[in-house]
Scaffold this motif. Structure first.
Motif, short mmCIF file in Angstrom:
data_model
loop_
_atom_site.label_atom_id
_atom_site.label_comp_id
_atom_site.label_asym_id
_atom_site.label_seq_id
_atom_site.Cartn_x
_atom_site.Cartn_y
_atom_site.Cartn_z
N SER A 44 19.12 -9.06 45.28
CA SER A 44 19.33 -8.86 44.06
C SER A 44 19.78 -7.70 43.63
O SER A 44 19.60 -6.65 44.17
N ILE A 45 20.37 -7.50 42.34
CA ILE A 45 20.58 -6.37 41.79
C ILE A 45 19.29 -5.57 41.46
O ILE A 45 19.28 -4.11 41.70
N GLN A 46 18.16 -6.21 41.19
CA GLN A 46 16.86 -5.63 41.00
C GLN A 46 16.13 -5.26 42.15
O GLN A 46 15.70 -3.98 41.95
N GLN A 47 16.25 -5.80 43.26
CA GLN A 47 15.96 -5.43 44.49
C GLN A 47 16.75 -4.39 44.87
O GLN A 47 16.22 -3.41 45.55
N PHE A 48 17.95 -4.18 44.90
CA PHE A 48 18.88 -3.05 45.40
C PHE A 48 18.26 -1.71 44.41
O PHE A 48 18.15 -0.69 45.04
N ASN A 49 17.89 -1.68 43.24
CA ASN A 49 17.61 -0.74 42.38
C ASN A 49 16.27 -0.43 42.76
O ASN A 49 16.05 1.04 42.84
N VAL A 50 15.46 -1.21 43.36
CA VAL A 50 14.08 -0.78 43.75
C VAL A 50 14.27 0.01 45.01
O VAL A 50 13.80 1.05 45.14
N LEU A 51 15.10 -0.45 45.97
CA LEU A 51 15.50 0.50 47.32
C LEU A 51 16.08 1.54 46.88
O LEU A 51 15.71 2.59 47.44
N ARG A 55 14.54 5.15 47.81
CA ARG A 55 15.25 6.00 48.85
C ARG A 55 15.15 7.53 47.99
O ARG A 55 15.09 8.57 48.73
N GLY A 56 15.20 7.39 46.60
CA GLY A 56 15.29 8.73 45.87
C GLY A 56 13.85 9.50 46.06
O GLY A 56 13.99 10.87 45.84
N GLN A 57 12.69 8.75 46.37
CA GLN A 57 11.61 9.28 46.40
C GLN A 57 11.26 10.14 47.80
O GLN A 57 10.43 11.16 47.92
N GLY A 58 12.33 10.12 48.62
CA GLY A 58 12.33 10.76 50.04
C GLY A 58 11.23 10.46 50.90
O GLY A 58 11.17 9.22 50.91
N ASP A 59 10.35 11.27 51.32
CA ASP A 59 9.03 10.86 51.86
C ASP A 59 7.83 10.28 51.23
O ASP A 59 6.83 10.21 51.68
N LEU A 86 9.40 -6.67 50.87
CA LEU A 86 8.26 -6.69 52.11
C LEU A 86 8.53 -7.57 52.82
O LEU A 86 8.66 -7.39 54.23
N ALA A 87 8.95 -8.77 52.74
CA ALA A 87 9.34 -10.20 53.44
C ALA A 87 10.65 -9.67 54.10
O ALA A 87 10.49 -10.35 55.28
N LYS A 88 11.54 -8.83 53.71
CA LYS A 88 12.69 -8.51 54.51
C LYS A 88 12.37 -7.24 55.51
O LYS A 88 13.36 -6.70 55.95
N ASN A 89 11.05 -6.77 55.31
CA ASN A 89 11.04 -5.35 56.01
C ASN A 89 11.74 -4.20 55.57
O ASN A 89 11.84 -3.37 56.31
N TYR A 90 12.07 -4.33 54.30
CA TYR A 90 12.69 -3.14 53.66
C TYR A 90 11.69 -2.12 53.04
O TYR A 90 12.36 -1.11 52.85
N VAL A 91 10.61 -2.47 52.64
CA VAL A 91 9.67 -1.56 52.29
C VAL A 91 8.43 -2.09 52.87
O VAL A 91 8.01 -2.85 53.59
N VAL A 92 7.42 -1.06 52.88
CA VAL A 92 6.00 -1.21 53.16
C VAL A 92 5.01 -0.82 52.19
O VAL A 92 5.55 0.13 51.28
N ARG A 93 3.87 -1.63 51.96
CA ARG A 93 3.06 -1.33 50.83
C ARG A 93 1.44 -0.88 51.43
O ARG A 93 1.13 -1.71 52.27
N ILE A 107 10.02 2.91 51.42
CA ILE A 107 11.27 2.28 52.06
C ILE A 107 11.15 2.61 53.48
O ILE A 107 10.58 3.56 54.03
N THR A 108 11.54 1.49 54.31
CA THR A 108 11.58 1.64 55.41
C THR A 108 12.85 1.92 56.34
O THR A 108 13.96 2.09 55.42
N SER A 109 12.85 2.28 57.49
CA SER A 109 14.15 2.54 58.11
C SER A 109 15.15 1.37 57.98
O SER A 109 16.36 1.68 57.91
N LYS A 110 14.77 0.31 58.12
CA LYS A 110 15.57 -1.05 57.89
C LYS A 110 16.28 -1.11 56.62
O LYS A 110 17.21 -1.33 56.16
#
Length: 148
Positions: A44-51, A55-59, A86-93, A107-110
């Motif tokens: 979704s747009i909101q999920q895209f925004n979170v990603l 990404r902007g956080q860097g490491d 998380l379910a899509k493996n786009y982030v780790v918590r 954010i993950t490499s995926k």
């Protein structure tokens, strides 16, 4: 875009109301285009925004509060958005063992890969939406919108 034609009225709409209607129509058009752009990626747009925020956080990881503060559309369901990513493996918590209320999200490499793929398509979508404007008009529009 003639607002009166779009909303199918012959009445003169007061300038203030016409402006609000116009802004709403433009918002809806952009939202629709963005939703179509993101659909093949299943986000979704909101999920895209979170990603993008992550990404902007860097490491550096972010917490839910940081993500929510930086969201373009403020929401109370940031946890649910992160759960879906998380379910899509786009982030780790990661939960801090010493303080379980402290949750760090990265954010993950995926997630970075899908975001990079979306960037090019989104750039083209933005160019298409704004094709009728010159660079000077876009600067002026942004200047006017900054008054909000």
């Amino acid at each position: 875009m003639n607002v009166e034609a779009i909303i199918k009225t012959k009445k003169d709409i007061p300038l203030e109301a016409r402006t609000i209607i116009h802004l709403t129509l433009v918002y809806n058009k952009i939202n629709e285009e963005m939703t179509v752009t993101l659909k093949p990626f299943g986000i979704s747009i909101q999920q895209f925004n979170v990603l993008r925020i992550l990404r902007g956080q860097g490491d550096q990881p972010a917490n839910l509060s940081t993500i929510n503060d930086r969201m373009v559309t403020k929401m109370s369901n940031t946890t649910r958005l992160v759960d879906k990513l998380l379910a899509k493996n786009y982030v780790v918590r990661n939960v801090c063992p010493q303080n379980r209320r402290k949750v760090e999200i990265k954010i993950t490499s995926k997630g970075l890969e899908v975001l990079n793929e979306i960037d090019g398509i989104k750039f083209e979508m933005e160019k298409n939406i704004l094709a009728n404007f010159t660079a000077a008009e876009l600067k002026e529009l942004n200047s006017l919108l900054d008054k909000f």
